[in-house]
Scaffold this active site. Structure first.
Site, PDB file in Angstrom:
ATOM      1  N   LYS A   9      56.928  30.598  26.825  1.00 31.68           N
ATOM      2  CA  LYS A   9      58.401  30.632  27.876  1.00 31.68           C
ATOM      3  C   LYS A   9      59.077  31.815  27.048  1.00 31.68           C
ATOM      4  O   LYS A   9      59.572  31.987  26.252  1.00 31.68           O
ATOM      5  CB  LYS A   9      58.541  29.220  27.865  1.00 31.68           C
ATOM      6  CG  LYS A   9      57.557  28.512  29.399  1.00 31.68           C
ATOM      7  CD  LYS A   9      58.731  27.110  29.399  1.00 31.68           C
ATOM      8  CE  LYS A   9      57.298  25.777  29.957  1.00 31.68           C
ATOM      9  NZ  LYS A   9      57.898  24.483  31.062  1.00 31.68           N
ATOM     10  N   TYR A  50      51.707  27.497  39.538  1.00 33.60           N
ATOM     11  CA  TYR A  50      52.547  26.085  39.276  1.00 33.60           C
ATOM     12  C   TYR A  50      52.234  25.418  40.590  1.00 33.60           C
ATOM     13  O   TYR A  50      52.849  24.889  41.371  1.00 33.60           O
ATOM     14  CB  TYR A  50      53.639  25.918  39.218  1.00 33.60           C
ATOM     15  CG  TYR A  50      54.727  26.229  36.909  1.00 33.60           C
ATOM     16  CD1 TYR A  50      53.591  25.034  36.548  1.00 33.60           C
ATOM     17  CD2 TYR A  50      55.177  26.778  37.082  1.00 33.60           C
ATOM     18  CE1 TYR A  50      54.069  25.000  34.981  1.00 33.60           C
ATOM     19  CE2 TYR A  50      55.685  26.782  35.627  1.00 33.60           C
ATOM     20  CZ  TYR A  50      55.293  26.159  34.652  1.00 33.60           C
ATOM     21  OH  TYR A  50      55.549  25.678  33.177  1.00 33.60           O
ATOM     22  N   PHE A  58      62.896  21.535  43.300  1.00 29.25           N
ATOM     23  CA  PHE A  58      63.264  22.509  42.161  1.00 29.25           C
ATOM     24  C   PHE A  58      62.611  23.086  41.060  1.00 29.25           C
ATOM     25  O   PHE A  58      62.866  23.823  40.315  1.00 29.25           O
ATOM     26  CB  PHE A  58      63.916  20.789  40.924  1.00 29.25           C
ATOM     27  CG  PHE A  58      61.975  19.946  40.604  1.00 29.25           C
ATOM     28  CD1 PHE A  58      61.509  18.902  41.042  1.00 29.25           C
ATOM     29  CD2 PHE A  58      61.107  21.081  39.740  1.00 29.25           C
ATOM     30  CE1 PHE A  58      60.254  18.668  40.681  1.00 29.25           C
ATOM     31  CE2 PHE A  58      59.962  20.589  39.502  1.00 29.25           C
ATOM     32  CZ  PHE A  58      59.178  19.274  40.152  1.00 29.25           C
ATOM     33  N   ARG A  86      49.199  19.002  23.899  1.00 28.85           N
ATOM     34  CA  ARG A  86      50.264  18.224  24.627  1.00 28.85           C
ATOM     35  C   ARG A  86      51.134  17.504  23.692  1.00 28.85           C
ATOM     36  O   ARG A  86      52.548  17.177  23.700  1.00 28.85           O
ATOM     37  CB  ARG A  86      49.605  17.279  25.769  1.00 28.85           C
ATOM     38  CG  ARG A  86      48.969  18.115  27.282  1.00 28.85           C
ATOM     39  CD  ARG A  86      49.689  18.905  28.172  1.00 28.85           C
ATOM     40  NE  ARG A  86      50.481  17.983  28.526  1.00 28.85           N
ATOM     41  CZ  ARG A  86      51.334  19.097  29.866  1.00 28.85           C
ATOM     42  NH1 ARG A  86      51.131  19.701  29.880  1.00 28.85           N
ATOM     43  NH2 ARG A  86      52.362  17.470  30.199  1.00 28.85           N
ATOM     44  N   THR A  92      58.016  16.393  28.849  1.00 24.55           N
ATOM     45  CA  THR A  92      58.646  17.549  29.928  1.00 24.55           C
ATOM     46  C   THR A  92      60.284  17.794  29.852  1.00 24.55           C
ATOM     47  O   THR A  92      60.590  18.507  29.500  1.00 24.55           O
ATOM     48  CB  THR A  92      58.066  17.235  31.109  1.00 24.55           C
ATOM     49  OG1 THR A  92      56.535  17.404  31.076  1.00 24.55           O
ATOM     50  CG2 THR A  92      58.338  18.237  32.217  1.00 24.55           C
ATOM     51  N   ARG A 103      59.512  20.583  21.785  1.00 30.45           N
ATOM     52  CA  ARG A 103      60.075  19.881  22.466  1.00 30.45           C
ATOM     53  C   ARG A 103      61.468  19.379  21.859  1.00 30.45           C
ATOM     54  O   ARG A 103      62.363  19.378  22.491  1.00 30.45           O
ATOM     55  CB  ARG A 103      59.965  19.216  23.985  1.00 30.45           C
ATOM     56  CG  ARG A 103      58.872  20.869  25.003  1.00 30.45           C
ATOM     57  CD  ARG A 103      58.341  19.895  25.785  1.00 30.45           C
ATOM     58  NE  ARG A 103      57.830  20.723  26.888  1.00 30.45           N
ATOM     59  CZ  ARG A 103      56.624  20.755  27.585  1.00 30.45           C
ATOM     60  NH1 ARG A 103      56.564  19.300  27.837  1.00 30.45           N
ATOM     61  NH2 ARG A 103      56.309  21.564  28.634  1.00 30.45           N
ATOM     62  N   ASN A 113      73.347  25.956  36.696  1.00 34.15           N
ATOM     63  CA  ASN A 113      72.662  27.227  36.536  1.00 34.15           C
ATOM     64  C   ASN A 113      71.554  27.366  35.673  1.00 34.15           C
ATOM     65  O   ASN A 113      70.438  28.416  35.707  1.00 34.15           O
ATOM     66  CB  ASN A 113      73.641  28.257  36.248  1.00 34.15           C
ATOM     67  CG  ASN A 113      74.917  27.994  35.320  1.00 34.15           C
ATOM     68  OD1 ASN A 113      74.620  27.070  33.836  1.00 34.15           O
ATOM     69  ND2 ASN A 113      75.476  29.125  35.183  1.00 34.15           N
ATOM     70  N   ASN A 118      61.870  24.302  28.207  1.00 34.88           N
ATOM     71  CA  ASN A 118      61.527  23.669  27.397  1.00 34.88           C
ATOM     72  C   ASN A 118      60.724  23.800  26.291  1.00 34.88           C
ATOM     73  O   ASN A 118      59.602  23.445  25.881  1.00 34.88           O
ATOM     74  CB  ASN A 118      60.810  21.991  27.982  1.00 34.88           C
ATOM     75  CG  ASN A 118      59.840  22.419  29.145  1.00 34.88           C
ATOM     76  OD1 ASN A 118      59.481  23.766  28.956  1.00 34.88           O
ATOM     77  ND2 ASN A 118      59.822  21.509  29.860  1.00 34.88           N
ATOM     78  N   HIS A 121      54.237  25.759  26.945  1.00 28.47           N
ATOM     79  CA  HIS A 121      53.350  25.085  28.611  1.00 28.47           C
ATOM     80  C   HIS A 121      52.301  25.324  27.534  1.00 28.47           C
ATOM     81  O   HIS A 121      51.752  25.557  26.708  1.00 28.47           O
ATOM     82  CB  HIS A 121      53.571  26.446  29.620  1.00 28.47           C
ATOM     83  CG  HIS A 121      51.874  25.887  30.339  1.00 28.47           C
ATOM     84  ND1 HIS A 121      51.841  24.975  31.005  1.00 28.47           N
ATOM     85  CD2 HIS A 121      50.743  26.323  30.269  1.00 28.47           C
ATOM     86  CE1 HIS A 121      50.858  24.404  31.311  1.00 28.47           C
ATOM     87  NE2 HIS A 121      49.755  25.896  31.025  1.00 28.47           N
ATOM     88  N   GLU A 132      43.469  27.322  34.449  1.00 28.29           N
ATOM     89  CA  GLU A 132      44.886  28.431  34.091  1.00 28.29           C
ATOM     90  C   GLU A 132      44.125  29.909  33.162  1.00 28.29           C
ATOM     91  O   GLU A 132      44.675  30.497  33.143  1.00 28.29           O
ATOM     92  CB  GLU A 132      46.075  28.072  33.582  1.00 28.29           C
ATOM     93  CG  GLU A 132      46.378  27.032  34.275  1.00 28.29           C
ATOM     94  CD  GLU A 132      47.519  25.644  33.160  1.00 28.29           C
ATOM     95  OE1 GLU A 132      47.203  25.504  32.116  1.00 28.29           O
ATOM     96  OE2 GLU A 132      47.760  25.028  34.005  1.00 28.29           O
TER      97      GLU A 132
HETATM   98  P1  DAT Z   1      55.070  20.258  31.344  1.00 28.56           P
HETATM   99  O1  DAT Z   1      55.210  21.427  31.614  1.00 28.56           O
HETATM  100  O2  DAT Z   1      55.211  19.290  30.979  1.00 28.56           O
HETATM  101  O3  DAT Z   1      53.590  20.303  31.982  1.00 28.56           O
HETATM  102  P2  DAT Z   1      54.909  19.600  34.707  1.00 28.56           P
HETATM  103  O4  DAT Z   1      53.575  20.721  34.823  1.00 28.56           O
HETATM  104  O5  DAT Z   1      55.327  18.797  35.372  1.00 28.56           O
HETATM  105  O6  DAT Z   1      55.475  19.562  33.042  1.00 28.56           O
HETATM  106  O7  DAT Z   1      56.521  20.761  35.191  1.00 28.56           O
HETATM  107  C1  DAT Z   1      56.444  22.013  34.638  1.00 28.56           C
HETATM  108  C2  DAT Z   1      58.065  22.879  33.968  1.00 28.56           C
HETATM  109  O8  DAT Z   1      58.266  22.478  35.783  1.00 28.56           O
HETATM  110  C3  DAT Z   1      58.454  21.674  32.858  1.00 28.56           C
HETATM  111  O9  DAT Z   1      58.106  22.188  31.994  1.00 28.56           O
HETATM  112  C4  DAT Z   1      59.726  21.476  33.638  1.00 28.56           C
HETATM  113  C5  DAT Z   1      59.956  22.138  34.825  1.00 28.56           C
HETATM  114  N1  DAT Z   1      59.926  20.603  35.725  1.00 28.56           N
HETATM  115  C6  DAT Z   1      58.542  19.291  35.672  1.00 28.56           C
HETATM  116  N2  DAT Z   1      59.657  18.836  36.649  1.00 28.56           N
HETATM  117  C7  DAT Z   1      60.431  18.756  36.959  1.00 28.56           C
HETATM  118  C8  DAT Z   1      62.265  17.867  37.593  1.00 28.56           C
HETATM  119  N3  DAT Z   1      61.673  16.695  38.469  1.00 28.56           N
HETATM  120  N4  DAT Z   1      62.672  18.782  37.596  1.00 28.56           N
HETATM  121  C9  DAT Z   1      63.314  19.393  37.376  1.00 28.56           C
HETATM  122  N5  DAT Z   1      62.242  20.187  36.582  1.00 28.56           N
HETATM  123  C10 DAT Z   1      61.271  20.018  36.210  1.00 28.56           C
HETATM  124 MG    MG Z   2      52.029  21.168  33.241  1.00 32.66          MG
END
Ligand code: DAT
Ligand code: MG
Length: 139
Positions: A9, A50, A58, A86, A92, A103, A113, A118, A121, A132
Site C-alpha cells: 500500500k 474494496y 469508515f 494472510r 487487519t 503488520r 486524520n 497496515n 493487502h 482481484e
Molecule cells: P484486510 O485488509 O485485513 O483484508 P478488510 O478487507 O476487512 O481487511 O479491510 C480492508 C482495509 O480497510 C483494512 O486493511 C483496513 C480498513 N478497515 C477494515 N475494517 C475497518 C474498520 N472497521 N474500521 C476502520 N478501517 C477498517
Molecule cells: Mg480484505
C-alpha cells in the site's frame, strides 16, 4: 499452483518497505509471478477492489489513503499461498497484529486524520484472488 494477489500500500512504498516485504515473500519460497508499480491508481479501481467496504462509514478515508501515492501490486504463487500470505501479513487491526507479521512489525493505527495504515493487502479467499487478479491485471 495456487495464486494470490497482493498490494504494498502507499504507506509501505513511502516508508521504503518494498524490499522488506519482497524479502519475506522470497524467504517463504513463494514465486513472484507479476510485479508492477502503479503510480496512478483511480478511485474507481479502489472502489471495485474494496466493493464489500464501499458502503461503510469508515470507507472514504480508505479510498483517499489507497490513492495517495504509488502502490506495488503483484501475484505470488505457491502451496497454500492465499492463507499463508494472510498469516504473514497479520491481523487487519494494528493492535491485534502479532509481532513477526508484516503488520505486527510495521502497521500504524488510525489517528485523527489517517485511517489504519497496515502496509499490505492480500486476497482473503480463492474467489477474491481470482476476482482481484482479473480486476488489476486483465483490464
Ligand atoms: P484486510 O485488509 O485485513 O483484508 P478488510 O478487507 O476487512 O481487511 O479491510 C480492508 C482495509 O480497510 C483494512 O486493511 C483496513 C480498513 N478497515 C477494515 N475494517 C475497518 C474498520 N472497521 N474500521 C476502520 N478501517 C477498517
Ligand atoms: Mg480484505
Amino acid at each position: 499452483m495456487e495464486q494470490t494477489f497482493f498490494i504494498i500500500k502507499p504507506d509501505g512504498v513511502k516508508r521504503g518497505l518494498v524490499g522488506e516485504v519482497l524479502k519475506r515473500i522470497e524467504q517463504r519460497g513463494f514465486t513472484i509471478e507479476k510485479l508492477e508499480l502503479r503510480t496512478k491508481v483511480s478511485e474507481g479501481l479502489i472502489d471495485q477492489h474494496y466493493q464489500d467496504l464501499v458502503g461503510q462509514s469508515f470507507y472514504p478515508p480508505i479510498r483517499e489513503f489507497m490513492t495517495s501515492g504509488p502502490v506495488l501490486v503483484g501475484i505470488i504463487s505457491g502451496p497454500k499461498v492465499i492463507e499463508t500470505w494472510r498469516t504473514m501479513m497479520g491481523a487487519t487491526r494494528p493492535e491485534e497484529a502479532l509481532p513477526g507479521t508484516i503488520r505486527g512489525d510495521f502497521a500504524k493505527a488510525a489517528s485523527e486524520n489517517q485511517p489504519i495504515q497496515n502496509v499490505v493487502h492480500g486476497s482473503d479467499s480463492e474467489e477474491s484472488a481470482k476476482r482481484e487478479i482479473a480486476l488489476w491485471f486483465e483490464n
